[in-house]
Motif scaffolding. Structure first.
Motif, PDB file in Angstrom:
ATOM      1  N   PRO A 125      -8.103   8.171  -7.752  1.00 20.00           N
ATOM      2  CA  PRO A 125      -8.845   6.936  -7.968  1.00 20.00           C
ATOM      3  C   PRO A 125     -10.253   7.019  -7.393  1.00 20.00           C
ATOM      4  CG  PRO A 125      -6.981   6.638  -6.451  1.00 20.00           C
ATOM      5  CD  PRO A 125      -6.943   8.045  -6.929  1.00 20.00           C
ATOM      6  N   GLU A 126     -11.148   6.204  -7.899  1.00 18.67           N
ATOM      7  CA  GLU A 126     -12.510   6.165  -7.384  1.00 18.67           C
ATOM      8  C   GLU A 126     -12.484   5.851  -5.893  1.00 18.67           C
ATOM      9  OE1 GLU A 126     -15.608   6.718  -8.830  1.00 18.67           O
ATOM     10  OE2 GLU A 126     -14.224   7.692 -10.197  1.00 18.67           O
ATOM     11  N   PRO A 127     -13.330   6.505  -5.089  1.00 20.89           N
ATOM     12  CA  PRO A 127     -13.331   6.221  -3.660  1.00 20.89           C
ATOM     13  C   PRO A 127     -13.761   4.778  -3.366  1.00 20.89           C
ATOM     14  CG  PRO A 127     -14.777   8.074  -4.197  1.00 20.89           C
ATOM     15  CD  PRO A 127     -14.270   7.521  -5.480  1.00 20.89           C
ATOM     16  N   THR A 128     -13.232   4.250  -2.294  1.00 21.54           N
ATOM     17  CA  THR A 128     -13.670   2.934  -1.813  1.00 21.54           C
ATOM     18  C   THR A 128     -14.066   3.077  -0.352  1.00 21.54           C
ATOM     19  OG1 THR A 128     -11.397   2.412  -1.250  1.00 21.54           O
ATOM     20  CG2 THR A 128     -12.178   1.637  -3.387  1.00 21.54           C
ATOM     21  N   GLY A 129     -14.788   2.070   0.154  1.00 21.06           N
ATOM     22  CA  GLY A 129     -15.255   2.129   1.528  1.00 21.06           C
ATOM     23  C   GLY A 129     -14.147   1.807   2.526  1.00 21.06           C
ATOM     24  N   PHE A 130     -14.339   2.264   3.760  1.00 16.45           N
ATOM     25  CA  PHE A 130     -13.403   1.966   4.842  1.00 16.45           C
ATOM     26  C   PHE A 130     -14.140   2.208   6.162  1.00 16.45           C
ATOM     27  CE2 PHE A 130     -12.532   6.420   5.917  1.00 16.45           C
ATOM     28  CZ  PHE A 130     -12.891   7.057   4.738  1.00 16.45           C
ATOM     29  N   VAL A 131     -13.429   2.000   7.250  1.00 14.15           N
ATOM     30  CA  VAL A 131     -14.034   2.170   8.578  1.00 14.15           C
ATOM     31  C   VAL A 131     -13.341   3.332   9.282  1.00 14.15           C
ATOM     32  CG1 VAL A 131     -14.167   1.130  10.886  1.00 14.15           C
ATOM     33  CG2 VAL A 131     -14.785  -0.212   8.869  1.00 14.15           C
ATOM     34  N   VAL A 132     -14.128   4.201   9.901  1.00 12.42           N
ATOM     35  CA  VAL A 132     -13.536   5.253  10.723  1.00 12.42           C
ATOM     36  C   VAL A 132     -13.810   4.912  12.187  1.00 12.42           C
ATOM     37  CG1 VAL A 132     -15.588   6.762  10.550  1.00 12.42           C
ATOM     38  CG2 VAL A 132     -13.380   7.735  11.165  1.00 12.42           C
ATOM     39  N   ARG A 133     -12.756   4.973  12.990  1.00 10.98           N
ATOM     40  CA  ARG A 133     -12.879   4.671  14.422  1.00 10.98           C
ATOM     41  C   ARG A 133     -12.697   5.959  15.218  1.00 10.98           C
ATOM     42  NH1 ARG A 133      -8.305   1.494  15.746  1.00 10.98           N
ATOM     43  NH2 ARG A 133      -9.342  -0.281  14.798  1.00 10.98           N
ATOM     44  N   VAL A 134     -13.657   6.237  16.118  1.00 11.96           N
ATOM     45  CA  VAL A 134     -13.578   7.423  16.977  1.00 11.96           C
ATOM     46  C   VAL A 134     -12.797   7.035  18.235  1.00 11.96           C
ATOM     47  CG1 VAL A 134     -14.934   9.058  18.344  1.00 11.96           C
ATOM     48  CG2 VAL A 134     -15.711   8.374  16.065  1.00 11.96           C
ATOM     49  N   ALA A 135     -11.646   7.667  18.428  1.00 14.49           N
ATOM     50  CA  ALA A 135     -10.720   7.216  19.468  1.00 14.49           C
ATOM     51  C   ALA A 135     -11.313   7.297  20.873  1.00 14.49           C
ATOM     52  CB  ALA A 135      -9.440   8.049  19.398  1.00 14.49           C
ATOM     53  N   SER A 136     -12.111   8.327  21.155  1.00 15.67           N
ATOM     54  CA  SER A 136     -12.589   8.527  22.529  1.00 15.67           C
ATOM     55  C   SER A 136     -13.546   7.429  22.982  1.00 15.67           C
ATOM     56  CB  SER A 136     -13.269   9.886  22.651  1.00 15.67           C
ATOM     57  OG  SER A 136     -14.382   9.939  21.771  1.00 15.67           O
ATOM     58  N   THR A 137     -14.256   6.818  22.035  1.00 10.31           N
ATOM     59  CA  THR A 137     -15.238   5.785  22.409  1.00 10.31           C
ATOM     60  C   THR A 137     -14.863   4.414  21.856  1.00 10.31           C
ATOM     61  OG1 THR A 137     -16.532   6.212  20.409  1.00 10.31           O
ATOM     62  CG2 THR A 137     -17.105   7.486  22.387  1.00 10.31           C
ATOM     63  N   GLY A 138     -13.974   4.382  20.883  1.00  8.63           N
ATOM     64  CA  GLY A 138     -13.620   3.117  20.239  1.00  8.63           C
ATOM     65  C   GLY A 138     -14.671   2.645  19.249  1.00  8.63           C
ATOM     66  N   THR A 139     -15.715   3.436  19.045  1.00  8.32           N
ATOM     67  CA  THR A 139     -16.799   3.039  18.134  1.00  8.32           C
ATOM     68  C   THR A 139     -16.325   3.149  16.687  1.00  8.32           C
ATOM     69  OG1 THR A 139     -18.309   4.028  19.734  1.00  8.32           O
ATOM     70  CG2 THR A 139     -19.233   3.393  17.601  1.00  8.32           C
ATOM     71  N   GLU A 140     -16.708   2.141  15.882  1.00 13.52           N
ATOM     72  CA  GLU A 140     -16.324   2.133  14.476  1.00 13.52           C
ATOM     73  C   GLU A 140     -17.559   2.325  13.602  1.00 13.52           C
ATOM     74  OE1 GLU A 140     -14.184  -1.500  13.839  1.00 13.52           O
ATOM     75  OE2 GLU A 140     -12.347  -0.699  14.749  1.00 13.52           O
ATOM     76  N   TYR A 141     -17.387   3.098  12.539  1.00 10.57           N
ATOM     77  CA  TYR A 141     -18.484   3.363  11.607  1.00 10.57           C
ATOM     78  C   TYR A 141     -17.996   3.091  10.185  1.00 10.57           C
ATOM     79  CZ  TYR A 141     -19.962   6.186  15.633  1.00 10.57           C
ATOM     80  OH  TYR A 141     -20.293   6.613  16.894  1.00 10.57           O
ATOM     81  N   GLY A 142     -18.830   2.448   9.392  1.00 14.70           N
ATOM     82  CA  GLY A 142     -18.477   2.222   7.995  1.00 14.70           C
ATOM     83  C   GLY A 142     -18.692   3.480   7.169  1.00 14.70           C
TER      84      GLY A 142
END
Ligand code: FES
Length: 312
Positions: A223-240
């Motif tokens: 399927p066509e890709p859709t957006g999501f959030v990736v969270r870096v566990a060591s810092t808890g920072t989330e990136y779209g």
């Protein structure tokens, strides 16, 4: 990744469109040894890294690559064909995602340039006195590399399209057999054909071993890709992660020290563990067991869930 400075020591044409390149270390040191089925990364310029199977006799010393000149490729094969004796390239140490497994019998099925890792396997199996056969499919005799050394081997069957003796999976592979491993390498269409026929014959997926590169790869299907959030566990920072970005792009853009190499889902260098969320695997390197164990390629795979937490 640690790169090794290598130099082209020999260059010959195996066919009109396949070049054989022998590489040796610039400083005269021995290259790391490797096992049959291994590949190396070759750095051809800024941002241009390609993977090629090692097709010589497994062991230390020189590395031999066979490279098909692919029309309309992304430039890697042309750059490799342009190399001359004395030219330098940087290479990685060998990695093996396509190893021989321990079993009673081995069936090797090569399509075109897919012969390269299988040639190393054949050499290893021959040396070990193992039971094996090789089916080698090519457009014609003139498109088949290593014909001279393979022709004398009674375990090798050739299938040339122009002679209407193409590979017939039902005839040449046949019904599933116990303690038999099947190794398939070649262009994507060839591999898809062989694998689908083999599975239709009842071969279990675990008996079928593949590697997809050395040819022009097509974009992953699905399927066509859709957006999501990736969270870096060591810092808890989330990136779209937008539809047209990869997780790796986003991590690197934000200064996260994420490993990578091929950026095509085939080398395994970018693999991280997923700690939360549901991955959408789109790589060609991880096994089902590795995926079930939480492994994830940041360069090519995405998420079915809104958030994916990775162990970085
Ligand atoms: S960088 Fe090679 S699989 Fe992701």
């Amino acid at each position: 990744m640690t790169w090794i400075d290598a130099q082209v020591r020999a260059r010959t044409l195996a066919t009109s469109d396949i070049v054989l390149l022998d590489l040796a270390a610039v400083d005269g040191a021995e290259f790391p040894s490797y096992t049959a089925g291994s590949h190396i990364d070759v750095q051809l310029g800024p941002g241009m890294v390609r993977q090629y199977s090692l097709c010589g006799t497994p062991g230390p010393g020189r590395y031999r690559l066979a490279v098909l000149n692919v029309a309309n490729s992304r430039g890697g094969s042309q750059a490799m064909h342009a190399l001359a004796v004395g030219d330098r390239v940087r290479i990685s140490a060998p990695r093996n995602h396509f190893p021989l497994v321990t079993t009673h019998r081995h069936v090797l099925i090569a399509g075109g340039i897919g012969i390269t890792p299988l040639l190393a396997m054949l050499t290893e199996l021959e040396r070990a006195g193992a039971e094996y056969v090789l089916h080698y499919s090519a457009r014609s005799r003139f498109h088949a590399a290593f014909l001279d050394e393979l022709s004398a081997n009674p375990r090798v069957s050739f299938h040339f399209d122009d002679q209407h003796i193409g590979l017939d999976v039902a005839r040449d592979l046949g019904e599933p057999q116990a303690e038999t491993a099947v190794y398939v390498c070649g262009p994507d269409g060839f591999m898809d054909y062989v694998l689908s026929k083999a599975e239709a014959l009842g071969w279990p997926r675990r008996a079928l071993h593949t590697e997809r590169f050395g040819t022009d790869r097509t974009a992953p299907t699905g399927p066509e890709p859709t957006g999501f959030v990736v969270r870096v566990a060591s810092t808890g920072t989330e990136y779209g992660v937008t539809e047209d970005q990869t997780v790796l792009d986003v991590l690197l853009d934000n200064g996260v020290d994420a490993p990578f190499s091929c950026q095509q889902g085939i080398c395994g260098e970018c693999v991280v563990r997923v700690l939360a969320g549901e991955p959408d695997h789109r790589d060609d390197v991880l096994t089902d067991a590795e995926r079930a164990d939480g492994m994830f390629t940041t360069c090519s795979s995405r998420a079915h869930s809104p958030v994916l937490e990775v162990d970085l």
